[in-house]
Design an enzyme around this catalytic site. Structure first.
Site, mmCIF file in Angstrom:
data_model
loop_
_atom_site.group_PDB
_atom_site.id
_atom_site.type_symbol
_atom_site.label_atom_id
_atom_site.label_comp_id
_atom_site.label_asym_id
_atom_site.label_seq_id
_atom_site.Cartn_x
_atom_site.Cartn_y
_atom_site.Cartn_z
ATOM 1 N N MET A 107 0.806 -1.226 0.000
ATOM 2 C CA MET A 107 0.000 0.000 0.000
ATOM 3 C C MET A 107 0.839 1.276 0.000
ATOM 4 S SD MET A 107 -2.910 -1.384 -0.188
ATOM 5 C CE MET A 107 -4.107 -0.114 0.168
ATOM 6 N N GLU A 133 -8.345 -13.996 -7.349
ATOM 7 C CA GLU A 133 -6.982 -13.448 -7.264
ATOM 8 C C GLU A 133 -5.975 -14.548 -6.947
ATOM 9 O OE1 GLU A 133 -6.340 -9.788 -5.002
ATOM 10 O OE2 GLU A 133 -8.487 -9.455 -4.991
ATOM 11 N N HIS A 149 -4.520 -6.144 -8.784
ATOM 12 C CA HIS A 149 -5.534 -5.144 -8.411
ATOM 13 C C HIS A 149 -6.907 -5.803 -8.514
ATOM 14 C CE1 HIS A 149 -7.263 -1.223 -7.770
ATOM 15 N NE2 HIS A 149 -8.099 -1.466 -8.770
ATOM 16 N N ASP A 152 -2.014 1.702 -10.419
ATOM 17 C CA ASP A 152 -2.878 0.681 -11.015
ATOM 18 C C ASP A 152 -2.919 0.772 -12.541
ATOM 19 O OD1 ASP A 152 -3.466 -0.282 -8.462
ATOM 20 O OD2 ASP A 152 -5.125 1.115 -8.228
HETATM 21 C C1 GRF Z 1 -5.998 -7.735 -2.656
HETATM 22 O O1 GRF Z 1 -7.364 -7.593 -2.916
HETATM 23 C C2 GRF Z 1 -5.169 -7.148 -3.752
HETATM 24 O O2 GRF Z 1 -5.753 -7.271 -5.014
HETATM 25 C C3 GRF Z 1 -5.111 -5.696 -3.371
HETATM 26 O O3 GRF Z 1 -4.996 -5.703 -1.959
HETATM 27 C C4 GRF Z 1 -5.558 -6.906 -1.444
HETATM 28 C C5 GRF Z 1 -4.479 -7.573 -0.653
HETATM 29 O O4 GRF Z 1 -4.944 -8.714 0.011
HETATM 30 N N1 GRF Z 1 -4.025 -5.032 -4.051
HETATM 31 P P1 GRF Z 1 -3.890 -9.755 0.601
HETATM 32 O O5 GRF Z 1 -2.959 -8.963 1.519
HETATM 33 O O6 GRF Z 1 -3.180 -10.385 -0.533
HETATM 34 O O7 GRF Z 1 -4.721 -10.731 1.393
#
Ligand code: GRF
Length: 217
Positions: free
Chosen positions: A91, A175, A110, A146
Site C-alpha cells: 500500500m 486473485e 488489483h 494501477d
Molecule cells: C488484494 O485484494 C489485492 O488485489 C489488493 O490488496 C488486497 C491484498 O490482500 N491489491 P492480501 O494482503 O493479498 O490478502
C-alpha cells in the site's frame, strides 16, 4: 533457472501465500526469495515465516522520505538477489525512479478489471456502478497507480445480493488463482512485454466460452 521473486506486502498477505504455495511445486518457474513489508506488524510476515520464507520489515515511517525508504527497499531486494518483484497488497505509492529501476520486472495485482476502478474501494464502486461482471487484474507496474501492461485477468459474476465484502471475497478467490498463473507466464518467459501490451500467451485449443451474466436461461 528459476526466477527469484521478492514479494512486497503491507497487510494480510493472502495473495502472498498463494504465490508461496504455487512456488513450492518443483516445476514452477519462480522461487520466492523474500517477503518484505513496509508495516512491521503485517500479518503476512508471520505467514511467510511459517512457510520458511525469509522476511524483513522496512518501516516507511522510519525514513526521512519516499526516496530514502525506496533506497532501502531496493537494496534489500538486491541483497536477496531478486529478479522479479511481486506487489501483493503493498500500500505505498512508488516514485517513477523506483518503478524505472524495476521496469518490466515488477508486477501488481488489483481487484478490478482494469482499467476500470483504479484505486481504493473498488468493490463498493463496482456495485454502485451496477456492473454485472467484476474481477481482478495482474499487470506490470508503471509510474501511474494501477496502470501498466495487463498480464492476465479473471472475471467473476456480481450477484444482486452482493455487498462490497461478499464481492471482495469472490474476487479474492479469483486473485489467488490468477496471480500464480500470471507470475508463471512472466517468470517462464512465455509472455513478453511489447510497449504497453503483454503478448505471447498460448491460446487454448478450445475456449470455455464467454462469462455471460446474468446467464441466458
Ligand atoms: C488484494 O485484494 C489485492 O488485489 C489488493 O490488496 C488486497 C491484498 O490482500 N491489491 P492480501 O494482503 O493479498 O490478502
Amino acid at each position: 533457472m528459476k526466477k527469484r521473486v521478492g514479494i512486497l506486502i503491507s497487510g494480510r498477505g493472502s495473495n502472498m501465500v498463494s504465490l508461496i504455495v504455487a512456488a513450492q511445486a518443483h516445476d514452477y518457474p519462480a522461487e520466492i526469495a523474500c517477503v518484505l513489508s513496509n508495516r512491521p506488524k503485517a500479518e503476512g510476515l508471520k505467514k511467510a515465516d511459517a512457510q520458511g520464507v525469509p522476511t524483513a520489515a522496512i518501516d516507511h515511517k522510519t525514513f526521512s522520505g519516499r526516496e530514502a525508504f525506496e533506497a532501502e527497499l531496493h537494496s534489500a531486494l538486491k541483497s536477496f538477489d531478486v529478479d522479479l518483484v511481486a506487489c501483493a497488497g503493498f500500500m505505498r505509492l512508488m516514485t517513477p525512479d523506483f518503478v524505472e529501476l524495476w521496469r518490466d520486472k515488477m508486477l501488481n495485482i488489483h481487484p478490478s478489471l482494469l482499467p476500470a476502478f483504479k484505486g481504493l474501494d473498488t468493490h463498493a464502486r463496482a456495485l454502485a456502478a451496477g456492473v454485472k461482471v467484476a474481477g481482478c487484474t495482474v499487470h506490470v507496474v508503471r509510474p501511474q497507480m494501477d496502470d501498466g501492461p495487463i498480464i492476465a485477468q479473471a472475471a467473476v459474476p456480481v450477484l444482486e445480493a452482493d455487498t462490497a465484502d461478499t464481492l471482495a471475497a469472490r474476487v479474492l478467490e479469483a486473485e489467488h488463482q490468477l496471480y500464480p498463473h500470471a507470475l508463471a507466464l512472466v517468470a517462464s518467459g512465455t509472455v513478453r512485454i511489447e510497449g504497453e501490451r503483454v503478448l505471447g500467451a498460448p491460446a487454448p485449443a478450445s475456449s470455455a466460452g464467454p462469462l455471460i451474466w446474468p446467464p441466458p436461461v
